[in-house]
Design a protein around this motif. Sequence first.
Motif, short mmCIF file in Angstrom:
data_model
loop_
_atom_site.label_atom_id
_atom_site.label_comp_id
_atom_site.label_asym_id
_atom_site.label_seq_id
_atom_site.Cartn_x
_atom_site.Cartn_y
_atom_site.Cartn_z
N LYS A 40 0.84 -1.20 0.00
CA LYS A 40 0.00 0.00 0.00
C LYS A 40 0.87 1.25 0.00
O LYS A 40 2.09 1.18 0.16
CB LYS A 40 -0.94 0.01 1.20
CG LYS A 40 -0.23 0.10 2.54
CD LYS A 40 -1.23 0.07 3.68
CE LYS A 40 -0.48 -0.04 5.00
NZ LYS A 40 -1.39 -0.12 6.12
N SER A 59 -4.40 6.77 2.54
CA SER A 59 -3.76 5.58 2.00
C SER A 59 -4.35 5.25 0.64
O SER A 59 -5.43 5.70 0.28
CB SER A 59 -3.97 4.39 2.95
OG SER A 59 -5.34 4.09 3.06
N GLN A 60 -3.59 4.44 -0.09
CA GLN A 60 -4.06 3.90 -1.36
C GLN A 60 -3.80 2.40 -1.30
O GLN A 60 -2.67 1.98 -1.03
CB GLN A 60 -3.30 4.51 -2.54
CG GLN A 60 -3.77 3.99 -3.89
CD GLN A 60 -2.96 4.58 -5.03
OE1 GLN A 60 -1.79 4.25 -5.17
NE2 GLN A 60 -3.59 5.44 -5.80
N PHE A 67 -7.61 0.42 -7.41
CA PHE A 67 -7.05 1.23 -6.33
C PHE A 67 -8.16 1.99 -5.62
O PHE A 67 -9.02 2.59 -6.25
CB PHE A 67 -6.02 2.23 -6.87
CG PHE A 67 -4.70 1.61 -7.20
CD1 PHE A 67 -3.86 1.18 -6.18
CD2 PHE A 67 -4.31 1.44 -8.51
CE1 PHE A 67 -2.64 0.60 -6.48
CE2 PHE A 67 -3.09 0.87 -8.82
CZ PHE A 67 -2.25 0.44 -7.80
N ASN A 69 -8.55 4.99 -2.81
CA ASN A 69 -7.85 6.06 -2.12
C ASN A 69 -8.74 6.58 -0.99
O ASN A 69 -9.91 6.87 -1.21
CB ASN A 69 -7.56 7.22 -3.09
CG ASN A 69 -6.67 6.77 -4.23
OD1 ASN A 69 -5.49 6.60 -4.05
ND2 ASN A 69 -7.25 6.55 -5.40
#
Length: 170
Positions: A40, A59-60, A67, A69
Motif C-alpha cells: 500500500k 492511504s491507497q 485502487f 484512495n
Amino acid sequence: QTEQIKYNANVSIKDSIFKNFFGNISINQFNLDIEINDQKTQFSGFGKLLDSDINFEGSQKLNNNKFVNYIKGKYFLKADSIPKTIFDIELVDAGSIPIDFKIELMDDYLFNFEGIGNLDTYGLKSNFLGNNIITKGGRVRFIVQPFDKLNSIFFDLNTANLEAEVNANF
C-alpha cells in the motif's frame, strides 16, 4: 513475477506549493510525507488552504484489482477566508470552523466526500439580516457524491436560531 518484488520507499516534500489543488486554488506551506511499499501507499501532510490550516492522512490500497484512495483530515476554516458578501448581503464573521472530513475515491468517477464542522467557535452577523444569525454552537455537514451523470451535494446547517438544508445536483 512482478508480485514477488518487495520494495519500500519514503518521500518527503517540505514547505512547497500544491498549485491548482482545486481550480486555481493552491495549498501553500504544503508538507507531505509518503511511504510506498508493495502492499500500500500511506501519506500524511499539512498546509494552508485559503489561509486556513489543513492537515490530512490517507492511504491507497489495491482492492479487487482497483485502487481505493482514502483521505481523512481536519480543516480549520477561518472566518476571514469566507466571502464577506453573499447575495449582496454584507456579512461580518467571527471565529473559525474546525471541519473533520473524509474523501474516498474508488475510481475516476466514483467518490464520496463528506465533512462535519463544529460551530462552537464561530459566529455570524449580517448588516442586513441582523446580529447572531448563526450563533456559536451547532454544526454544519456536507456530502458530495456522484448521482447518475451528475454530482449530488447535501448541505445541512443546524444552530439554535437557524436551520437550513440544501440538496442539489450539479
